[in-house]
Design an enzyme around this catalytic site. Structure first.
Site, PDB file in Angstrom:
ATOM      1  N   SER A 114       0.833  -1.192   0.000  1.00 37.78           N
ATOM      2  CA  SER A 114       0.000   0.000   0.000  1.00 37.78           C
ATOM      3  C   SER A 114       0.875   1.253   0.000  1.00 37.78           C
ATOM      4  CB  SER A 114      -0.969  -0.029   1.186  1.00 37.78           C
ATOM      5  OG  SER A 114      -2.114   0.761   0.903  1.00 37.78           O
ATOM      6  N   LYS A 166     -20.653  17.721   8.632  1.00 37.08           N
ATOM      7  CA  LYS A 166     -19.598  18.085   9.578  1.00 37.08           C
ATOM      8  C   LYS A 166     -19.269  16.962  10.564  1.00 37.08           C
ATOM      9  CE  LYS A 166     -16.554  20.861  11.152  1.00 37.08           C
ATOM     10  NZ  LYS A 166     -15.353  21.116  10.343  1.00 37.08           N
TER      11      LYS A 166
END
Length: 298
Positions: A114, A166
């Site tokens: 990765s 949010k």
């Protein structure tokens, strides 16, 4: 008798001076930003180990070797499952810039997956062991949901916010389909950046890389067949190849970059900072990672 006390006093003064000089030397050694200076040309060696959470020290080392005229090529040794996207990209860019001036050869240890693979792809050549675990070209976000647990203990959570996204990823409530779609778009974007970086670094067609970028891992042997690495070999093989690419005859000398020596207090502060940062990330519940999940070993 008088001469005896003079000798004692002189000995005390000499010992005090010697102690002061030794103390200054030890403190200078501990606080110094540089290692022993080499006087001959050689191959630089940088190691990236563990989860990539921060890029500053590695980038600083890469820049130091780029400026060091005695360093003719660089070996980047990677033993990492990846990590956070931002720092992985910063290291990737620093390796890319270095490779424009001096050849960079990557040596993969037991694991370079990765983000650990992401920082390898700009190099001129990549070595892996046959059993190295690499690939895992993908992106992930991790979330937790403790809504059921809170109901059992009679706890309620309330959030005041200025926008509907949010508090996305809050562990206190179920994620909406709209929030999942928004987060998926972020993952798709960073995944696309990963694919583009691999295609560019390995000089492979984007669509060919896309077929390999489903998050799966590969052994070094498999990665070689898929052109994700260039050659099977050890760290020593990578050092010798870097020496050859750098025009060094014979066995190249290893040059390590300046590395700040840390005193005990530095280690305590850094350890506390890492713990606080990790706790804050877990509380927020939102990280975007180039990171391999799970464990692997013989």
């Amino acid at each position: 008798m008088k001469n005896k006390w003079l000798l004692v006093a002189l000995a005390v003064v000499v010992m005090t001076i010697l102690f002061s000089l030794i103390s200054v030397f030890v403190l200078k050694s501990l606080l110094s930003d540089t290692d022993e200076v080499t006087h001959s040309e050689g191959v630089g060696l940088i190691e990236v180990k563990g989860i990539i959470l921060d890029s500053q020290e590695t980038v600083k080392q890469l820049q130091a070797l780029r400026k060091n005229e005695k360093v003719k090529a660089v070996v980047l040794r990677i033993d990492s499952p990846g990590g956070v996207v931002g720092p992985s990209q910063e290291i990737h860019d620093a390796v890319k810039k270095l490779n424009l001036k001096k050849k960079v050869v990557v040596s993969m240890g037991s694991l370079a997956a990765s983000g650990g693979y992401y920082i390898a792809v700009p190099a001129s050549k990549i070595f892996a062991n046959p059993g190295t675990i690499t690939g895992s070209i993908g992106v992930l976000m991790k979330f937790s949901n403790i809504e059921g647990l809170m109901d059992k203990v009679g706890m309620k959570a309330f959030t005041l916010k200025t926008g509907k996204f949010k508090d996305v990823g809050s562990p206190a409530r179920t994620m909406t389909d709209q929030e999942k779609e928004m987060l998926q778009s972020v993952i798709d974007s960073t995944h696309g950046q990963f694919i583009k970086a691999v295609a560019e670094g390995r000089k492979l067609p984007v669509e060919e890389v896309r077929t390999l970028a489903n998050g799966r891992i590969y052994s070094g042997e498999q990665a070689l067949a898929l052109k994700l690495v260039d050659q099977l070999g050890t760290l020593q093989d990578a050092v010798e190849e870097a020496g050859r690419l750098g025009g060094i005859k014979g066995e190249p000398e290893i040059i390590r970059p300046p590395k700040k020596k840390k005193v005990f207090l530095d280690l305590l502060v850094e350890s506390a900072a890492e713990r606080i940062s990790s706790f804050a990330v877990q509380e927020k519940g939102l990280t975007v990672n180039y990171e391999m999940n799970g464990n692997y070993g013989y």
